[in-house]
Design an enzyme around this catalytic site. Structure first.
Site, PDB file in Angstrom:
ATOM      1  CG  HIS A   1      -1.665   1.382   1.449  1.00 43.79           C
ATOM      2  ND1 HIS A   1      -2.646   1.688   0.643  1.00 43.79           N
ATOM      3  CD2 HIS A   1      -1.375   2.424   2.230  1.00 43.79           C
ATOM      4  CE1 HIS A   1      -3.025   2.820   1.071  1.00 43.79           C
ATOM      5  NE2 HIS A   1      -2.115   3.379   2.053  1.00 43.79           N
TER       6      HIS A   1
ATOM      7  CB  SER B   1      -1.432   6.503   0.902  1.00 43.87           C
ATOM      8  OG  SER B   1      -0.926   6.277   2.348  1.00 43.87           O
TER       9      SER B   1
END
EC number: 3.1.1.32
Length: 382
Positions: A248, A250
């Site tokens: 992930h 971000s």
């Protein structure tokens, strides 16, 4: 009450033991100092393993130095095809430490092997902090094309002073580590890892109304599995590792600055002498669709995989590169760096970048950048 003769015998025995052991201890100490003087981590580890293994009883030495079992990929495929069913062929290695040469031993403990415990489990065991991606501090990074108005199809254009008033020169820093959370899994002796990488772009030379803001920070946790394997490749290469993971990434911002994506990836680790190559392919996974997606076109610029390369010039100098390319859109990027010794465990690094995706906020913005900074030994990653 001991007699004078008995006392004489005891003194003679002590003298014999001391005169015999002192030269041995001196020689052992000199050998250990020779190992400590080696600057290359691979050769130094091999040297220590060789001399300390010799001090153990034969059974303990053999058990402690037995190489890790690997999946023989060639025989696994051949046996599975012959029998018409899945057959796993795990090859138990012999002695991982040849006694005749530290150089030959060093050939086993390559950077790829040490990074992912392909030949031997690290003595730090589970949950120890290990190197992952390159870890550096670059006081000076120059960007020839700052992204003054970052945007995406679903978030529009971001208009903020920290972007609109940014300077071409800034400071870049990256922290990265991994930790083994399980080892020797399944019959194939695979390992499970957790990794984390954080990169920040700091406008330290921008002393405007918002003094020296952090322009962007990307956070990248991941979990992945590595499998030691054995297979020959063309031109004398070796396939050493297969792996798969979930990552992930971000920037932790709210809309309209928010950028994020999730990927499932597969990778391989290969070696040709001093050259290490790690190709990866990925697909987006578990991302929101439509207007809920921060950056629906990110794969157009970041592609569907990358290739990492590292070449050891000598004991303490490396060059490495990361390549990305999307043949459908023609967008991609190339990163290249050179690391060199400064003093002790401190290294210098010169790094350059060309293309798209230097950071998440700039995923669709093309730029060229170059910087110089510091990197700690053992943390240059692969």
């Amino acid at each position: 009450m001991p007699t004078m003769g008995a006392e004489m015998n005891t003194r003679n025995m002590r003298y014999i033991l001391l005169t015999g052991l002192l030269p041995m201890a001196s020689a052992f100490g000199e050998t250990a100092l020779q190992c400590a003087a080696l600057t290359d981590n691979v050769t130094r580890l091999a040297c220590y393993d060789r001399i300390f293994a010799a001090q153990l009883p034969s059974s303990a030495g053999q058990e402690g130095q037995e190489s890790k079992a690997v999946l023989n990929l060639t025989e696994t495929v051949r046996s599975s095809l012959d029998k018409g069913e899945a057959v796993i062929v795990v090859e138990k290695g012999g002695d991982a430490l040849p006694a005749d040469s530290a150089g030959e031993t060093a050939d086993i403990y390559t950077p790829l092997s040490l990074m992912y415990d392909l030949d031997k489990n690290d003595l730090r065991g589970l949950l120890g902090v290990r190197e992952h991606n390159p870890m550096y501090l670059m006081p000076l990074w120059y960007n020839n094309s700052p992204n003054y108005a970052p945007g995406s199809p679903t978030r529009g254009t971001t208009v903020q002073e920290k972007f609109g008033q940014q300077k071409r020169a800034e400071t870049k820093l990256q922290v990265s580590f991994k930790s083994k959370i399980a080892e020797d899994l399944f019959k194939t002796r695979a390992d499970l890892w957790f990794g984390y990488t954080q990169r920040s772009d700091w406008q330290i030379y921008n002393q405007g109304r918002k003094s020296a803001p952090f322009r962007n920070t990307d956070y990248k946790p991941e979990i992945f599995l590595t499998q030691p394997v054995k297979a020959d490749l063309p031109f004398g290469g070796r396939l050493r590792m297969l792996g798969a993971g979930f990552v992930h990434q971000s920037n932790g911002q709210s809309r309209p600055e928010s950028r994020s994506w999730n990927r499932i990836y597969a990778m391989a680790g290969m070696e040709w002498g001093k050259l290490t190559v790690i190709p990866r392919v990925w697909v987006r996974a578990f991302d929101q669709s439509g207007d809920k997606n921060d950056n629906p076109d990110i794969a157009d610029y970041m592609g569907y995989g990358d290739v990492k390369l590292q070449y050891r010039l000598n004991d303490r100098q490396n060059v490495y590169s990361v390549l990305r390319y999307n043949p459908k859109t023609g967008y991609g990027a190339i990163e290249a760096a050179y690391t060199f010794p400064i003093k002790g465990k401190l290294k210098g690094v010169v790094r350059g970048f060309h293309g798209y995706g230097e950071s998440l906020i700039d995923y669709n913005h093309k730029q060229n950048g170059i910087g110089i900074g510091l990197m700690f030994n053992d943390l240059d990653g692969i």
